[in-house]
Design a protein around this motif. Structure first.
Motif, PDB file in Angstrom:
ATOM      1  N   PRO A 159       0.825  -1.208   0.000  1.00 56.41           N
ATOM      2  CA  PRO A 159       0.000   0.000   0.000  1.00 56.41           C
ATOM      3  C   PRO A 159       0.859   1.257   0.000  1.00 56.41           C
ATOM      4  O   PRO A 159       2.013   1.230   0.423  1.00 56.41           O
ATOM      5  N   VAL A 160       0.273   2.327  -0.473  1.00 54.25           N
ATOM      6  CA  VAL A 160       0.958   3.605  -0.563  1.00 54.25           C
ATOM      7  C   VAL A 160       0.307   4.556   0.418  1.00 54.25           C
ATOM      8  O   VAL A 160      -0.910   4.622   0.505  1.00 54.25           O
ATOM      9  N   SER A 216       0.605   8.609   1.427  1.00 50.81           N
ATOM     10  CA  SER A 216       1.258   9.901   1.332  1.00 50.81           C
ATOM     11  C   SER A 216       0.179  10.966   1.413  1.00 50.81           C
ATOM     12  O   SER A 216      -1.005  10.683   1.321  1.00 50.81           O
ATOM     13  N   ALA A 217       0.615  12.200   1.581  1.00 50.89           N
ATOM     14  CA  ALA A 217      -0.325  13.272   1.913  1.00 50.89           C
ATOM     15  C   ALA A 217      -0.733  14.095   0.710  1.00 50.89           C
ATOM     16  O   ALA A 217      -1.644  14.898   0.789  1.00 50.89           O
ATOM     17  N   GLY A 218      -0.039  13.906  -0.416  1.00 52.97           N
ATOM     18  CA  GLY A 218      -0.319  14.738  -1.578  1.00 52.97           C
ATOM     19  C   GLY A 218       0.147  14.056  -2.843  1.00 52.97           C
ATOM     20  O   GLY A 218       0.451  12.864  -2.839  1.00 52.97           O
ATOM     21  N   PRO A 219       0.192  14.820  -3.941  1.00 57.90           N
ATOM     22  CA  PRO A 219       0.596  14.224  -5.220  1.00 57.90           C
ATOM     23  C   PRO A 219       2.032  13.730  -5.179  1.00 57.90           C
ATOM     24  O   PRO A 219       2.842  14.189  -4.378  1.00 57.90           O
ATOM     25  N   THR A 220       2.336  12.809  -6.066  1.00 53.54           N
ATOM     26  CA  THR A 220       3.683  12.263  -6.176  1.00 53.54           C
ATOM     27  C   THR A 220       4.577  13.218  -6.961  1.00 53.54           C
ATOM     28  O   THR A 220       4.291  13.504  -8.123  1.00 53.54           O
ATOM     29  N   ARG A 259      -1.491   0.035  10.018  1.00 56.50           N
ATOM     30  CA  ARG A 259      -1.690  -1.320  10.543  1.00 56.50           C
ATOM     31  C   ARG A 259      -1.358  -2.443   9.581  1.00 56.50           C
ATOM     32  O   ARG A 259      -1.552  -3.598   9.913  1.00 56.50           O
ATOM     33  N   GLU A 269       5.777   6.523  -7.024  1.00 54.68           N
ATOM     34  CA  GLU A 269       4.754   6.491  -5.965  1.00 54.68           C
ATOM     35  C   GLU A 269       5.252   5.808  -4.701  1.00 54.68           C
ATOM     36  O   GLU A 269       4.664   5.970  -3.647  1.00 54.68           O
ATOM     37  N   TRP A 296       4.000  14.701   9.965  1.00 55.99           N
ATOM     38  CA  TRP A 296       2.962  13.934  10.670  1.00 55.99           C
ATOM     39  C   TRP A 296       3.094  14.089  12.187  1.00 55.99           C
ATOM     40  O   TRP A 296       2.089  14.074  12.901  1.00 55.99           O
ATOM     41  N   TRP A 355      -4.625  16.247   8.857  1.00 54.06           N
ATOM     42  CA  TRP A 355      -4.178  16.814   7.578  1.00 54.06           C
ATOM     43  C   TRP A 355      -5.288  16.786   6.543  1.00 54.06           C
ATOM     44  O   TRP A 355      -5.575  17.790   5.887  1.00 54.06           O
ATOM     45  N   GLU A 413      -3.456   8.112  -7.214  1.00 53.01           N
ATOM     46  CA  GLU A 413      -2.250   8.456  -7.967  1.00 53.01           C
ATOM     47  C   GLU A 413      -2.647   9.103  -9.307  1.00 53.01           C
ATOM     48  O   GLU A 413      -2.125  10.147  -9.695  1.00 53.01           O
ATOM     49  N   ALA A 470      -4.520  12.610  -8.707  1.00 60.47           N
ATOM     50  CA  ALA A 470      -3.603  13.668  -8.261  1.00 60.47           C
ATOM     51  C   ALA A 470      -2.684  14.088  -9.405  1.00 60.47           C
ATOM     52  O   ALA A 470      -2.382  15.284  -9.568  1.00 60.47           O
ATOM     53  N   ILE A 479      -3.248  20.092  -2.902  1.00 59.31           N
ATOM     54  CA  ILE A 479      -3.894  18.803  -3.181  1.00 59.31           C
ATOM     55  C   ILE A 479      -3.594  17.869  -2.018  1.00 59.31           C
ATOM     56  O   ILE A 479      -2.437  17.545  -1.756  1.00 59.31           O
ATOM     57  N   THR A 492      -4.291  14.171  -0.189  1.00 59.10           N
ATOM     58  CA  THR A 492      -4.701  12.835  -0.623  1.00 59.10           C
ATOM     59  C   THR A 492      -4.835  11.894   0.556  1.00 59.10           C
ATOM     60  O   THR A 492      -4.158  12.034   1.563  1.00 59.10           O
ATOM     61  N   GLY A 509      -5.792   0.813   0.825  1.00 59.75           N
ATOM     62  CA  GLY A 509      -5.348  -0.472   0.278  1.00 59.75           C
ATOM     63  C   GLY A 509      -4.065  -0.432  -0.493  1.00 59.75           C
ATOM     64  O   GLY A 509      -3.507   0.577  -0.750  1.00 59.75           O
TER      65      GLY A 509
END
Lengths: 199, 243
Positions: free
Chosen positions: A30-31, A33-37, A81, A144, A179, B105, B221, B224, B237, B239, B243
């Motif tokens: 799973p990925v 993150s808080a914003g765009p890559t 988790r 990503e 964070w 956030w 992905e 965004a 932006i 996000t 999963g």
């Protein structure tokens, strides 16, 4: 009877000793993150270590690639988790960078392209327990997942393993990263369930 | 900072209602006497305990704002340990434990004056729904647009509220992106979210909207990247990925 959730039954076997408390095993990767890559080119990528008095030492991509590489295979644990066992990476131990700057600072801020930061005690970055990695599972690290290069600190919750890493700033006193200022723990040891403030 | 509470103790939470969103998805509303309140977009840890003492914890986004109960919306995952139990088995009137609110956030505050562009993939609509409802509850006139990507009409959550918002006096713009099957009368051909779906007057990059994107990893992905490609400021932006 627990008095809670009547009829709920264990479904997964989670008595694997590799699994920290409160975690479950994820199949995918799973990925979080808080914003765009952000898109970062290797040609312009640099990695900078700033010592506590402001002195800087910088590495280009080619200089980073020329350092002695290691191939750690480690378990990783996300604060959301999921855990994933036996992930394989390739990169340079953080010690190799720290060796070039004066020591004495107790803390570090890991800084990323895109503005993300996370604070880590220096002991957790040193001693062969953290790497700057550029390959995952035998292939270049995908954007990503933090490519071209990310931090890897497998013994702490995975938000400490900052994606798109661009440097480490050493600090005499601890400061909070992204964070951490939003309620997450300053150290983040999964075996002690240090998820949020007060844990 | 409001809502940035330290999520300390596990709180007793009683299931008061369970309502259907689709054939399989359910919204569960809990009564939690000690709940400290929350901001739209925050989530909660839910802890279940089996008779043998085994405990399982999962995080769920809150789908309603503070003042409307503590609501989560659950899509049961086949062979899942927790989600089918919550969606189908937990009796109304029984208790679970909750910890939260969590996350500071991916939140919308009613005092924020900026236009808001919400982009949902499937069950990722849940925290965005909390934002739409918080807007309505606060009486704010902030321009909101929801772009909601889903496979087919049967998968649509929160129908009544979304139809009301999209109606003449609802005040929010709601745009559906059906990826497999469109309902009758919808002009847009079924297909993946595209830049055109995200471009609407009032929520263009020059309008400087705050963008919230929530859904499965691949969707977030993609969405965004489209927003960045259109010229939206990456720093505006936010996000959240599942999963």
């Amino acid at each position: 009877m627990s008095g809670f959730s009547p009829g709920f039954k264990r479904f997964h076997r989670s008595d694997d000793p590799r699994l920290p408390p409160g975690q479950f095993v994820a199949d995918g990767f799973p990925v979080l993150s808080a914003g765009p890559t952000p898109r970062i080119e290797r040609d312009t990528w640099t990695f900078t270590v700033t010592d506590a008095s402001g002195g800087e030492r910088r590495w280009t991509w080619a200089e980073y690639q020329a350092l002695a590489q290691e191939s750690p295979t480690v378990d990783i644990h996300c604060v959301t988790r999921w855990s994933k066992f036996g992930t394989s990476w390739r990169g340079v131990p953080v010690d190799a960078f720290l060796a070039h700057v004066p020591n004495g600072a107790g803390y570090a801020m890991v800084e990323s392209y895109g503005g993300y930061t996370t604070n880590v005690p220096l002991d957790d970055l040193a001693n062969g327990r953290a790497w700057i990695v550029h390959e995952y599972d035998g292939a270049p690290l995908a954007p990503e997942h933090g490519g071209p290069a990310r931090m890897l600190i497998p013994h702490l919750y995975f938000w400490k393993s900052a994606k798109w890493v661009r440097g480490i700033r050493l600090m005499e006193r601890d400061e909070q990263g992204f964070w951490e200022s939003l309620g997450y723990h300053d150290r983040g040891d999964p075996w002690r369930e240090q998820r949020t403030w007060g844990d | 900072m409001g809502g940035l509470t330290v999520p300390g103790a596990w709180l007793r939470a009683r299931l008061t209602t369970r309502t259907a969103e689709t054939a399989t998805a359910r919204t569960l509303v809990f009564s939690v006497p000690d709940w400290p309140g929350h901001l739209a977009g925050q989530h909660v840890d839910v802890r279940l305990t089996a008779d043998d003492g085994y405990q399982a914890v999962r995080s769920y986004s809150l789908s309603a704002p503070a003042g409307e109960g503590v609501a989560i919306s659950v899509q049961p995952v086949p062979d899942g340990e927790v989600s089918p139990y919550l969606a189908q088995e937990l009796p109304v009137g029984a208790d679970v434990q909750l910890r939260g609110p969590l996350g500071g956030w991916f939140v919308w505050r009613p005092e924020s004056p900026d236009p808001v562009l919400l982009v949902a993939g499937g069950s990722g609509v849940a925290p965005l729904m909390a934002m739409l409802r918080a807007r309505e509850r606060s009486g704010a006139a902030t321009p909101f647009r929801l772009v909601y990507s889903l496979r087919e009409p049967g998968q649509r959550w929160f129908r009544d509220d979304l139809d009301r918002y999209a109606g003449r006096d609802g005040g929010a713009d709601v745009h559906y992106v059906y990826t497999r099957v469109s309902p009758d009368g919808v002009v847009r051909p079924a297909g993946r979210l595209a830049a055109a779906d995200l471009s609407a007057p009032g929520w263009l990059p020059q309008d400087r909207p705050l963008c919230f994107v929530c859904g499965p990893t691949g969707f977030v992905e993609h969405a965004a990247n489209l927003l960045v490609g259109l010229g939206h400021d990456a720093g505006r932006i936010r996000t959240e990925r599942f999963g």
